[in-house]
Scaffold this motif. Structure first.
Motif, PDB file in Angstrom:
ATOM      1  N   ALA A 469       0.830  -1.207   0.000  1.00 51.76           N
ATOM      2  CA  ALA A 469       0.000   0.000   0.000  1.00 51.76           C
ATOM      3  C   ALA A 469       0.865   1.258   0.000  1.00 51.76           C
ATOM      4  O   ALA A 469       0.569   2.234  -0.706  1.00 51.76           O
ATOM      5  N   LEU A 470       1.948   1.266   0.800  1.00 56.18           N
ATOM      6  CA  LEU A 470       2.837   2.426   0.838  1.00 56.18           C
ATOM      7  C   LEU A 470       3.518   2.628  -0.516  1.00 56.18           C
ATOM      8  O   LEU A 470       3.610   3.755  -1.022  1.00 56.18           O
ATOM      9  N   ALA A 471       3.984   1.520  -1.135  1.00 57.35           N
ATOM     10  CA  ALA A 471       4.610   1.633  -2.452  1.00 57.35           C
ATOM     11  C   ALA A 471       3.615   2.164  -3.474  1.00 57.35           C
ATOM     12  O   ALA A 471       3.963   2.978  -4.347  1.00 57.35           O
ATOM     13  N   CYS A 472       2.360   1.722  -3.380  1.00 54.00           N
ATOM     14  CA  CYS A 472       1.324   2.215  -4.291  1.00 54.00           C
ATOM     15  C   CYS A 472       1.112   3.713  -4.100  1.00 54.00           C
ATOM     16  O   CYS A 472       0.994   4.462  -5.081  1.00 54.00           O
ATOM     17  N   ALA A 473       1.057   4.159  -2.845  1.00 60.17           N
ATOM     18  CA  ALA A 473       0.841   5.582  -2.576  1.00 60.17           C
ATOM     19  C   ALA A 473       1.958   6.428  -3.185  1.00 60.17           C
ATOM     20  O   ALA A 473       1.707   7.498  -3.768  1.00 60.17           O
ATOM     21  N   GLN A 474       3.189   5.960  -3.065  1.00 58.26           N
ATOM     22  CA  GLN A 474       4.303   6.727  -3.625  1.00 58.26           C
ATOM     23  C   GLN A 474       4.258   6.754  -5.158  1.00 58.26           C
ATOM     24  O   GLN A 474       4.551   7.785  -5.777  1.00 58.26           O
ATOM     25  N   ASP A 475       3.860   5.591  -5.770  1.00 54.68           N
ATOM     26  CA  ASP A 475       3.739   5.578  -7.226  1.00 54.68           C
ATOM     27  C   ASP A 475       2.578   6.452  -7.688  1.00 54.68           C
ATOM     28  O   ASP A 475       2.634   7.058  -8.774  1.00 54.68           O
ATOM     29  N   GLY A 540       0.686  19.840   5.575  1.00 52.38           N
ATOM     30  CA  GLY A 540       1.311  20.234   4.323  1.00 52.38           C
ATOM     31  C   GLY A 540       2.023  19.076   3.648  1.00 52.38           C
ATOM     32  O   GLY A 540       3.000  19.287   2.921  1.00 52.38           O
ATOM     33  N   THR A 541       1.552  17.861   3.901  1.00 50.58           N
ATOM     34  CA  THR A 541       2.195  16.660   3.353  1.00 50.58           C
ATOM     35  C   THR A 541       1.346  16.079   2.228  1.00 50.58           C
ATOM     36  O   THR A 541       0.182  16.437   2.042  1.00 50.58           O
ATOM     37  N   ASP A 542       1.943  15.091   1.517  1.00 50.50           N
ATOM     38  CA  ASP A 542       1.230  14.375   0.456  1.00 50.50           C
ATOM     39  C   ASP A 542       0.728  13.007   0.916  1.00 50.50           C
ATOM     40  O   ASP A 542      -0.266  12.502   0.406  1.00 50.50           O
ATOM     41  N   ILE A 543       1.457  12.395   1.842  1.00 48.35           N
ATOM     42  CA  ILE A 543       1.104  11.048   2.324  1.00 48.35           C
ATOM     43  C   ILE A 543       1.213  11.042   3.840  1.00 48.35           C
ATOM     44  O   ILE A 543       2.249  11.452   4.394  1.00 48.35           O
ATOM     45  N   LEU A 544       0.168  10.534   4.499  1.00 52.26           N
ATOM     46  CA  LEU A 544       0.191  10.350   5.946  1.00 52.26           C
ATOM     47  C   LEU A 544      -0.098   8.890   6.271  1.00 52.26           C
ATOM     48  O   LEU A 544      -1.008   8.275   5.700  1.00 52.26           O
ATOM     49  N   LEU A 545       0.672   8.345   7.234  1.00 51.18           N
ATOM     50  CA  LEU A 545       0.490   6.975   7.687  1.00 51.18           C
ATOM     51  C   LEU A 545       0.182   6.975   9.176  1.00 51.18           C
ATOM     52  O   LEU A 545       0.692   7.823   9.929  1.00 51.18           O
ATOM     53  N   SER A 546      -0.588   6.024   9.597  1.00 50.84           N
ATOM     54  CA  SER A 546      -0.850   5.866  11.026  1.00 50.84           C
ATOM     55  C   SER A 546       0.242   5.009  11.664  1.00 50.84           C
ATOM     56  O   SER A 546       1.022   4.333  10.975  1.00 50.84           O
ATOM     57  N   GLU A 547       0.269   5.025  13.002  1.00 48.72           N
ATOM     58  CA  GLU A 547       1.210   4.188  13.744  1.00 48.72           C
ATOM     59  C   GLU A 547       0.989   2.712  13.425  1.00 48.72           C
ATOM     60  O   GLU A 547       1.935   1.931  13.308  1.00 48.72           O
TER      61      GLU A 547
END
Length: 664
Positions: A469-475, A540-547
Motif C-alpha cells: 500500500a505504501l509503495a502504491c501511494a508513492q507511485d 502540508g504533506t502528500d502522504i500520511l500513515l498511522s502508527e
C-alpha cells in the motif's frame, strides 16, 4: 407483494428440480431407443442368470450324451451307425424309460440295414421324438429362404430342435413354440407342463450342479453300467455332447463369467426341466420397471431439491443398490423385473444435477470474475478462481491496509472548465490511479467524487499488505506529477494529491441490497484512513500513515523507506490520539523525528527541544517542507514547559497530549 415474492421463491426453488427430472427422463427415453440399450439390458439379464443360477430341481429328466469317452469306447466317430441308436431305444424301453427325445438330425439315408433297424425300434412301445429343424438356405441363384428338415422316418413324432438366439448369439429366451422338441417329448410321455408365457426367459441352472447325465455307452447297457432303476420313468434326451470338438455348442448367459458354451442337448434338457417344474423367468409388464423408474427418479429429485453433491451421490447409490437388490430378488422368484430403467434414470439424474451444479458454479465464478476484475487485477482474479478461493458474498472481518486519495482543489478547478474537459481529466486521473492500484495488487473499492479508495489483504491474503500500500501511494504521487505535466495550462495543473494510509480490522465483502451490491470494506479503520487523508492539509504533506501502518510495515521496509514522525494528534471526529508519519527521503531526519517522539512522550523537554533544533537544521537542507513542523513541535513543548516548569528540566509525569486537528 409478499405473497408474490414467496411464489417467485417457490418457483425458483422447484425449477431446478423440474428441469432435472424432465431432463433425466428425456435422456432416459433417448437411451432406450439408442443402440446401447439392448447390450446393457442383456448384460443385466446374463448377470442375474449367472449369479442367481440354482441347482436344477428334480423333474425326471436324464441326458444321454454322445461324448468323447463313448466315442473312444466304441472306437467310432460321429455320425454313429443307426443300429446303435436302435439298440439304445430298445435298452431304454426295456429299462422302463418314459420317453426319448433325439437331438440328432437323421435327415439322410445311412445304409439300408441300419436305417431299417432304427425304423423297427421306433415302432416299439417307447415314445420317441426325432429332431427336425428349419434350415436357412443361401444361394446365389435364389433369394434366401428356410427349408424344413425332418428325419427319414415320417411315421415318427418330430420336434423342433431350434433354439431362439438373440442377435449376439446367446440363448436367453425360452423355446416356447408348440412344436419344440421338449414340448413334444413331454406330450408324448403324457407329462404335464407349464407353457412359457410370451417373452419368458430360460432359467439356466448352476453348471457346478449338472443335470442328470450318462454316457451313451452306459445307456446302451444299463444293466451293466447303471444302477437298477436309473432309467425308469425318465424322460431321456439324446444328443451330441463333445465340448472339445465344439459340435452343437451354443452360447449361454454364463458367458459373462466364462466361455458360457453349452451343448444343445443340455439346453433342451434345461427347457424340459423349466417346463415340467414351471421354472421359467416371466417378464413383468413393461410399464412396471418404467413406472418404478419415474417414481424413484422423481422421489430422489424431491429429496435433493436443495442440491448437495455428496448427499445426492449417497442417496443415488442407496436407491441404485435397492433397485438392483429388488431386481435380483425378483429374478430368484421367477420374475424378470429389470433394474436398468431405474438405475439409468438415477445415474442420468445425478449427472443432470452435477451438470446443473457445475454450470451454476461456473456462472457464479464467471460473475464473480467479472465483478472482481473491477476491483483487483485480472491475474489475481485468475489465481483466486484457479485456487478455488473466491470469497463468500457475505462480509468477513480482516486486517486491511486502507488507502484514501483525494485531489485537493479539484472542486474549485473544475468550476473553471467545461464538463467535457472535467470528465476527460477525471478519466485520465482514474485510469492512472486504477492501473497503479492493480499494479501493486490492491483492491480498488470505489471512486467517491474525485477520491479513490483501495485496500490490501482482501479478497486474497497478502502478508506484505502495508508495504504494498505504501509503495502504491508513492507511485500514485509520481503518476500525479505526470498528470500535472499533461494538464499544464489548465486549472488542474495546480492540483495536489493527498493520501492517507491506515491498517486495522474492517468488515469486507459483498455488501449492499438485493438490487445492488458491491465488494467493499466498512468500519472504523476505513474512517481513520479517510481522516488521515484530510489531515495532510494540516501538515502540508502528500502522504500520511498511522502508527498501525508503520508497525505493519516491518523493519525491512522501514529501513528502505524511512518514515518521519510528525505529531501525536486527534483526527477529526475521533477521541483517541494517534501518531502520524510521512515518508521521508532523508534517513537522518527520520531518525531525529523519532528520537524527538520518544523524548516528548517521556517528558524530557530539553532533549526534545534539542531534537527540534536538529530537525530544523537538517530539514532546511534535505526536506524544507517538513521544517515548519519542527517549529510547531517546539512551540508545543515550550508551552508545556511554561505550564509546569521543573527544577531539572525533566518532568516525567507530564503528558505530551494529542493535538486536536482542525475539523475543516
Amino acid at each position: 407483494m409478499a405473497r408474490r415474492s414467496r411464489l417467485i421463491a417457490v418457483q425458483d426453488a422447484w425449477r431446478p428440480w423440474a428441469l432435472r427430472v424432465l431432463g433425466s427422463l428425456v435422456l432416459l427415453a433417448l437411451f432406450r431407443v439408442s443402440p446401447l440399450w439392448m447390450p446393457v439390458l442383456r448384460l443385466e439379464q446374463d448377470l442375474w442368470s449367472s449369479l442367481t443360477a440354482p441347482a436344477p430341481p428334480y423333474a425326471g429328466v436324464l441326458i444321454v450324451g454322445i461324448d468323447e469317452p463313448s466315442l473312444a469306447a466304441l472306437k467310432l466317430a460321429p455320425p454313429l451307425p443307426r443300429r446303435l441308436h436302435a439298440q439304445l431305444v430298445d435298452a431304454l424301453s426295456e429299462a422302463g424309460a418314459a420317453g426319448l427325445g433325439v437331438d440328432l438330425l437323421l435327415s439322410a439315408v445311412q445304409n439300408a440295414e441300419d436305417d431299417a433297424a432304427l425304423a423297427r425300434a421306433l415302432q416299439g412301445r417307447l415314445p420317441v421324438v426325432l429332431a427336425s429343424a428349419d434350415v436357412v438356405v443361401r444361394s446365389s441363384q435364389v433369394a434366401q429362404y428356410q427349408q424344413h428338415v425332418a428325419s427319414i422316418y415320417p411315421q415318427a413324432r418330430h420336434g423342433s430342435v431350434a433354439m431362439p438366439l438373440d442377435n449376439d448369439g446367446v440363448v436367453r429366451a425360452a423355446p416356447g413354440e408348440e412344436g419344440a422338441l421338449w414340448r413334444q417329448l413331454a406330450l408324448a410321455a403324457g407329462r404335464a407342463i407349464v407353457v412359457p408365457p410370451p417373452g419368458a426367459l430360460l432359467r439356466h441352472y448352476a453348471p457346478e450342479v449338472a443335470l442328470p447325465y450318462v454316457h451313451f455307452t452306459q445307456a446302451l447297457e444299463p444293466s451293466r453300467f447303471l444302477p437298477e432303476g436309473a432309467l425308469r420313468n425318465k424322460l431321456v434326451l439324446l444328443g451330441q455332447h463333445t465340448p472339445v470338438g465344439g459340435v452343437d455348442q451354443l452360447r449361454t448367459p454364463w458367458r459373462v463369467l466364462g466361455d458360457g458354451l453349452q451343448s444343445g442337448v443340455m439346453l433342451h434338457a434345461t427347457a424340459l426341466v423349466n417346463g415340467l417344474a414351471g421354472d421359467w423367468i416371466v417378464p413383468v409388464p413393461p410399464v412396471v420397471p418404467w413406472g418404478q423408474a419415474v417414481l424413484v427418479v422423481g422421489g430422489v429429485a424431491v429429496l435433493t431439491r436443495r442440491w448437495r453433491g455428496g448427499y445426492a451421490s449417497l442417496l443415488t447409490l442407496a436407491f441404485v443398490l435397492g433397485a438392483l437388490l429388488a431386481s435380483v430378488i425378483a429374478y430368484v422368484q421367477g420374475l424378470w423385473w429389470s433394474a436398468l430403467p431405474t438405475v439409468a434414470g438415477l445415474a442420468l439424474h445425478l449427472q443432470m444435477g452435477a451438470a446443473h451444479s457445475y454450470w451454476r458454479e461456473r456462472q457464479r465464478r464467471q460473475q464473480l470474475h467479472r465483478h472482481f476484475s473491477l476491483y483487483v487485477p485480472p491475474a489475481v482474479v485468475d489465481a483466486m478462481v484457479a485456487a478455488g478461493g473466491l470469497p463468500a458474498v457475505q462480509g468477513e472481518r480482516r486486517v486491511l491496509t486502507l488507502l484514501f486519495a483525494d485531489l485537493a482543489g479539484f472542486t474549485a478547478a473544475s468550476e473553471q472548465l467545461a464538463p467535457p474537459s472535467v470528465a476527460q481529466a477525471l478519466n485520465a486521473y482514474f485510469t492512472r490511479m486504477t492501473h497503479t492500484v492493480h499494479l501493486h495488487g490492491g483492491t480498488l473499492d470505489k471512486f467517491i467524487g474525485d477520491a479513490v479508495m483501495a485496500f490490501w489483504n482482501a479478497p486474497m491474503a497478502e502478508p506484505a499488505h502495508a508495504a504494498r500500500a505504501l509503495a502504491c501511494a508513492q507511485d500514485m504521487q509520481r503518476d500525479m506529477q505526470a498528470l500535472r505535466s499533461q494538464w499544464q495550462g489548465t486549472p488542474f495543473a495546480a492540483l495536489q494529491l493527498r493520501i492517507g494510509l491506515h491498517t486495522g480490522e474492517a468488515s469486507v465483502g459483498h455488501l449492499g441490497s438485493q438490487e445492488r451490491f458491491t465488494y467493499t470494506a466498512v468500519g472504523d479503520a476505513v474512517n481513520t484512513a479517510a481522516r488521515l487523508e484530510a489531515a495532510n492539509k494540516d501538515f502540508g504533506t502528500d502522504i500520511l500513515l498511522s502508527e498501525a501502518t508503520c508497525r505493519a510495515l516491518g523493519a525491512d521496509t522501514v529501513a528502505l523507506q524511512p518514515l518521519a514522525w510528525l505529531d501525536f494528534v486527534v483526527l477529526a471526529g475521533r477521541q483517541a490520539g494517534i501518531d502520524v508519519y510521512t515518508p521521508c527521503a532523508d534517513a537522518a531526519l527520520a531518525a531525529i523525528s523519532q528520537t524527538l517522539r520518544d523524548h516528548a512522550r517521556a517528558g524530557r523537554w530539553p532533549q526534545a527541544l534539542q531534537c527540534c533544533a536538529d530537525w530544523r537544521l537538517r530539514a532546511a537542507n534535505h526536506a524544507p517542507s517538513l521544517q515548519c513542523q519542527a517549529d510547531r513541535l517546539e512551540a508545543r513543548i515550550r508551552a508545556l514547559m511554561l505550564e509546569r516548569p521543573s527544577s531539572g528540566g525533566d518532568v516525567p509525569n507530564m503528558r505530551f497530549s494529542a493535538r486536536a486537528l482542525n475539523k475543516s
